[in-house]
Motif scaffolding. Structure first.
Motif, PDB file in Angstrom:
ATOM      1  N   SER A  29       9.002  -2.135  -7.607  1.00  0.00           N
ATOM      2  CA  SER A  29       9.215  -2.514  -6.209  1.00  0.00           C
ATOM      3  C   SER A  29       7.963  -3.132  -5.595  1.00  0.00           C
ATOM      4  O   SER A  29       8.058  -4.036  -4.760  1.00  0.00           O
ATOM      5  N   ALA A  30       6.803  -2.654  -5.990  1.00  0.00           N
ATOM      6  CA  ALA A  30       5.560  -3.230  -5.476  1.00  0.00           C
ATOM      7  C   ALA A  30       5.383  -4.671  -5.946  1.00  0.00           C
ATOM      8  O   ALA A  30       4.789  -5.484  -5.241  1.00  0.00           O
ATOM      9  N   PHE A  31       5.895  -4.990  -7.119  1.00  0.00           N
ATOM     10  CA  PHE A  31       5.832  -6.366  -7.597  1.00  0.00           C
ATOM     11  C   PHE A  31       6.955  -7.212  -7.011  1.00  0.00           C
ATOM     12  O   PHE A  31       6.804  -8.417  -6.824  1.00  0.00           O
ATOM     13  N   ALA A  32       8.094  -6.609  -6.706  1.00  0.00           N
ATOM     14  CA  ALA A  32       9.234  -7.366  -6.198  1.00  0.00           C
ATOM     15  C   ALA A  32       9.109  -7.682  -4.714  1.00  0.00           C
ATOM     16  O   ALA A  32       9.600  -8.727  -4.268  1.00  0.00           O
ATOM     17  N   LEU A  33       8.491  -6.810  -3.933  1.00  0.00           N
ATOM     18  CA  LEU A  33       8.410  -7.008  -2.495  1.00  0.00           C
ATOM     19  C   LEU A  33       7.739  -8.324  -2.107  1.00  0.00           C
ATOM     20  O   LEU A  33       8.299  -9.083  -1.308  1.00  0.00           O
ATOM     21  N   PRO A  34       6.559  -8.667  -2.645  1.00  0.00           N
ATOM     22  CA  PRO A  34       5.962  -9.944  -2.242  1.00  0.00           C
ATOM     23  C   PRO A  34       6.775 -11.157  -2.698  1.00  0.00           C
ATOM     24  O   PRO A  34       6.801 -12.171  -2.005  1.00  0.00           O
ATOM     25  N   VAL A  35       7.456 -11.031  -3.817  1.00  0.00           N
ATOM     26  CA  VAL A  35       8.276 -12.155  -4.289  1.00  0.00           C
ATOM     27  C   VAL A  35       9.458 -12.363  -3.340  1.00  0.00           C
ATOM     28  O   VAL A  35       9.791 -13.503  -2.987  1.00  0.00           O
ATOM     29  N   VAL A  36      10.079 -11.286  -2.911  1.00  0.00           N
ATOM     30  CA  VAL A  36      11.198 -11.397  -1.960  1.00  0.00           C
ATOM     31  C   VAL A  36      10.709 -11.939  -0.621  1.00  0.00           C
ATOM     32  O   VAL A  36      11.356 -12.799  -0.011  1.00  0.00           O
ATOM     33  N   LEU A  37       9.569 -11.463  -0.148  1.00  0.00           N
ATOM     34  CA  LEU A  37       9.023 -11.962   1.111  1.00  0.00           C
ATOM     35  C   LEU A  37       8.668 -13.442   1.019  1.00  0.00           C
ATOM     36  O   LEU A  37       8.871 -14.194   1.977  1.00  0.00           O
ATOM     37  N   LEU A  57       0.827  -1.204   0.000  1.00  0.00           N
ATOM     38  CA  LEU A  57       0.000   0.000   0.000  1.00  0.00           C
ATOM     39  C   LEU A  57       0.864   1.258   0.000  1.00  0.00           C
ATOM     40  O   LEU A  57       0.465   2.283  -0.550  1.00  0.00           O
ATOM     41  N   ILE A  58       2.038   1.170   0.609  1.00  0.00           N
ATOM     42  CA  ILE A  58       2.960   2.315   0.592  1.00  0.00           C
ATOM     43  C   ILE A  58       3.348   2.643  -0.846  1.00  0.00           C
ATOM     44  O   ILE A  58       3.389   3.804  -1.255  1.00  0.00           O
ATOM     45  N   PHE A  59       3.597   1.607  -1.646  1.00  0.00           N
ATOM     46  CA  PHE A  59       3.965   1.828  -3.039  1.00  0.00           C
ATOM     47  C   PHE A  59       2.779   2.337  -3.855  1.00  0.00           C
ATOM     48  O   PHE A  59       2.963   3.093  -4.800  1.00  0.00           O
ATOM     49  N   TYR A  60       1.561   1.917  -3.504  1.00  0.00           N
ATOM     50  CA  TYR A  60       0.380   2.432  -4.201  1.00  0.00           C
ATOM     51  C   TYR A  60       0.281   3.947  -4.036  1.00  0.00           C
ATOM     52  O   TYR A  60      -0.051   4.663  -4.971  1.00  0.00           O
ATOM     53  N   VAL A  61       0.534   4.420  -2.837  1.00  0.00           N
ATOM     54  CA  VAL A  61       0.426   5.854  -2.561  1.00  0.00           C
ATOM     55  C   VAL A  61       1.611   6.613  -3.157  1.00  0.00           C
ATOM     56  O   VAL A  61       1.441   7.659  -3.795  1.00  0.00           O
ATOM     57  N   LEU A  62       2.819   6.094  -2.960  1.00  0.00           N
ATOM     58  CA  LEU A  62       4.006   6.808  -3.398  1.00  0.00           C
ATOM     59  C   LEU A  62       4.220   6.795  -4.910  1.00  0.00           C
ATOM     60  O   LEU A  62       4.902   7.672  -5.432  1.00  0.00           O
ATOM     61  N   SER A  63       3.663   5.824  -5.600  1.00  0.00           N
ATOM     62  CA  SER A  63       3.939   5.722  -7.037  1.00  0.00           C
ATOM     63  C   SER A  63       3.289   6.829  -7.857  1.00  0.00           C
ATOM     64  O   SER A  63       3.766   7.149  -8.944  1.00  0.00           O
ATOM     65  N   VAL A  64       2.230   7.424  -7.361  1.00  0.00           N
ATOM     66  CA  VAL A  64       1.576   8.482  -8.129  1.00  0.00           C
ATOM     67  C   VAL A  64       2.093   9.876  -7.799  1.00  0.00           C
ATOM     68  O   VAL A  64       1.874  10.812  -8.564  1.00  0.00           O
ATOM     69  N   LEU A  65       2.797  10.022  -6.679  1.00  0.00           N
ATOM     70  CA  LEU A  65       3.259  11.351  -6.265  1.00  0.00           C
ATOM     71  C   LEU A  65       4.246  12.001  -7.230  1.00  0.00           C
ATOM     72  O   LEU A  65       4.096  13.192  -7.525  1.00  0.00           O
TER      73      LEU A  65
END
Length: 112
Positions: free
Chosen positions: A61-69, A22-30
């Protein structure tokens, strides 16, 4: 958002690490919003291109984070899959909103 909530609840209850996207959802449009407000007219310039670069990095990064986790066994692969589905749906919605036509002089669609 339903898939993101399911990613936190279904495979292993009370593991809320997928919500960090969700952090990436908010930050990606700024960066794009800031660059659009500071760019005169509908022209492209280095600020706009850099904002698009930052946005692409945040989406990646939003796509990579769950893969790394999931690779480090913090979340399950099912939670990773549900989070990736949520990312695809949310970012395609944002992209569709960004590409709506507000005029012919905009080079990358209405939002850019």
């Amino acid at each position: 958002m339903t898939f993101l909530i399911l990613a936190c609840a279904v495979p292993t209850p009370k593991i809320f690490y997928p919500f960090f996207v969700l952090i990436f959802y908010v930050l990606s449009v700024l960066p794009v919003f800031i660059a659009k407000r500071t760019t005169p007219g509908g022209e492209t310039n280095p600020k706009t291109e850099f904002a698009l670069f930052l946005t692409a990095g945040m989406v990646l990064s939003a796509f990579a984070l769950p893969v790394v986790l999931a690779h480090t066994a913090v979340i399950s692969w099912m939670a990773c899959t549900l989070t990736l589905i949520s990312n695809v749906i949310n970012y395609s919605t944002m992209f569709g909103y960004a590409m709506r036509d507000e005029g012919f002089e905009a080079p990358y669609g209405g939002m850019f």
